[in-house]
Design an enzyme around this catalytic site. Structure first.
Site, mmCIF file in Angstrom:
data_model
loop_
_atom_site.group_PDB
_atom_site.id
_atom_site.type_symbol
_atom_site.label_atom_id
_atom_site.label_comp_id
_atom_site.label_asym_id
_atom_site.label_seq_id
_atom_site.Cartn_x
_atom_site.Cartn_y
_atom_site.Cartn_z
ATOM 1 N N SER A 63 0.836 -1.210 0.000
ATOM 2 C CA SER A 63 0.000 0.000 0.000
ATOM 3 C C SER A 63 0.870 1.259 0.000
ATOM 4 C CB SER A 63 -0.980 0.006 1.179
ATOM 5 O OG SER A 63 -0.297 0.117 2.398
ATOM 6 N N LYS B 250 18.949 -19.495 -0.532
ATOM 7 C CA LYS B 250 20.144 -18.681 -0.853
ATOM 8 C C LYS B 250 20.672 -18.111 0.456
ATOM 9 C CE LYS B 250 18.665 -16.621 -5.279
ATOM 10 N NZ LYS B 250 17.208 -16.780 -5.224
ATOM 11 N N HIS C 226 8.750 3.106 9.123
ATOM 12 C CA HIS C 226 8.467 2.176 10.221
ATOM 13 C C HIS C 226 7.225 2.669 10.968
ATOM 14 C CE1 HIS C 226 9.435 -0.963 13.041
ATOM 15 N NE2 HIS C 226 9.070 -0.114 13.995
HETATM 16 C C1 GRF Z 1 4.006 -0.530 6.782
HETATM 17 O O1 GRF Z 1 3.287 -0.425 7.984
HETATM 18 C C2 GRF Z 1 5.415 -0.025 6.948
HETATM 19 O O2 GRF Z 1 5.529 0.983 7.900
HETATM 20 C C3 GRF Z 1 6.144 -1.251 7.422
HETATM 21 O O3 GRF Z 1 5.567 -2.321 6.719
HETATM 22 C C4 GRF Z 1 4.216 -1.984 6.389
HETATM 23 C C5 GRF Z 1 4.069 -2.207 4.913
HETATM 24 O O4 GRF Z 1 2.737 -2.077 4.482
HETATM 25 N N1 GRF Z 1 7.570 -1.132 7.230
HETATM 26 P P1 GRF Z 1 2.423 -2.072 2.928
HETATM 27 O O5 GRF Z 1 3.001 -3.347 2.338
HETATM 28 O O6 GRF Z 1 3.050 -0.851 2.335
HETATM 29 O O7 GRF Z 1 0.913 -2.045 2.811
#
Ligand code: GRF
Length: 193
Positions: A13, A60, A106
Site C-alpha cells: 500500500s 540462498k 516504520h
Molecule cells: C508498513 O506499515 C510499513 O511501515 C512497514 O511495513 C508496512 C508495509 O505495508 N515497514 P504495505 O506493504 O506498504 O501495505
C-alpha cells in the site's frame, strides 16, 4: 528528474501511495524489487506498468540474494532505494554500498518498538502519542538516522484496527512527500538527475 527503486515484500500500500504521488511529478519509480513472488505489490506494479524483479531469499544465503539484487540494481540509474514493507534485513555490506541512499518507513515512533509487530506493540503500550518514522537505513534494525516522524494523540478508545488505519493514513500521506523532498533537494544540490 530522479528515479527511485522500491523494495517491498507484501501488500504494497505504501508502494501504491508512492506510485500515485510520483505520477504527478517529474520523478519516477524505476522498478520494484520483491523477495516474495506472491506479493500484492507485484500486481500494483503491473497495473502501473512498472518493471518488477522477484529475488527469492529461499535456498540462498543473504550474500547470494543480495548479489542478485545488486546485479539488477546495476542495470538501473536511480537516486535512492525506498523500502516499503521490505521484510528482509539488509547486510552491512549492502547498506554501505548505497550509503545514505536507502530510506525506510516504520510504523512506530522509533526508537520505540523497532522490528516486527510494532503497531500492536504501540497499541498495547500506554503511550499517548503514536505514529510513524521515516529514516535512513544503517546496518541495525530500524536504527538509522531519523528523517521525519509524524504522530497523533490517541483517545484511548480506538480499536487496534482503528489505530492501524490511522498509522497507514500517516504513512501514505507522508512517505511520498518525504521521498519527493529528498529527490528535489538532491537535484537542487546538483546531485544525480
Ligand atoms: C508498513 O506499515 C510499513 O511501515 C512497514 O511495513 C508496512 C508495509 O505495508 N515497514 P504495505 O506493504 O506498504 O501495505
Amino acid at each position: 528528474m530522479a528515479d527511485i527503486i522500491v523494495f517491498a515484500s507484501g501488500n504494497g500500500s505504501n508502494f501504491e501511495a508512492l506510485l500515485k504521488q510520483f505520477s504527478q511529478t517529474r520523478h519516477s519509480i524505476a522498478c520494484l524489487i520483491t523477495n516474495n513472488p506472491d506479493a500484492r505489490a507485484i500486481t500494483r506494479a503491473q497495473k502501473h506498468n512498472i518493471p518488477f524483479h522477484v529475488v527469492s531469499w529461499v535456498n540462498k544465503t543473504r550474500g547470494e540474494a543480495e548479489a542478485r539484487v545488486n546485479s539488477i540494481l546495476d542495470t538501473y540509474t536511480f537516486d535512492i532505494i525506498v523500502l516499503a514493507g521490505f521484510m528482509k534485513i539488509l547486510s552491512p555490506e549492502f547498506v554501505n554500498r548505497y550509503k545514505h541512499r536507502i530510506v525506510n518507513i516504520h510504523p512506530s515512533l522509533l526508537p520505540k518498538y523497532p522490528g516486527t509487530n510494532s503497531i500492536e506493540k504501540s497499541y498495547k503500550s500506554n503511550d499517548k502519542k503514536l505514529g510513524i518514522t521515516i529514516h535512513y537505513v544503517d546496518s541495525g534494525v530500524d536504527t538509522g538516522p531519523i528523517l521525519k516522524q509524524y504522530s497523533f494523540n490517541r483517545t484511548g478508545n480506538e480499536t487496534l484496527s482503528e489505530i492501524e488505519q490511522k498509522i497507514h493514513t500517516l504513512e501514505h500521506t507522508y512517505y511520498p512527500e518525504v521521498i519527493l523532498s529528498i529527490l528535489d533537494k538532491s537535484n537542487n544540490d546538483g546531485g544525480n538527475t
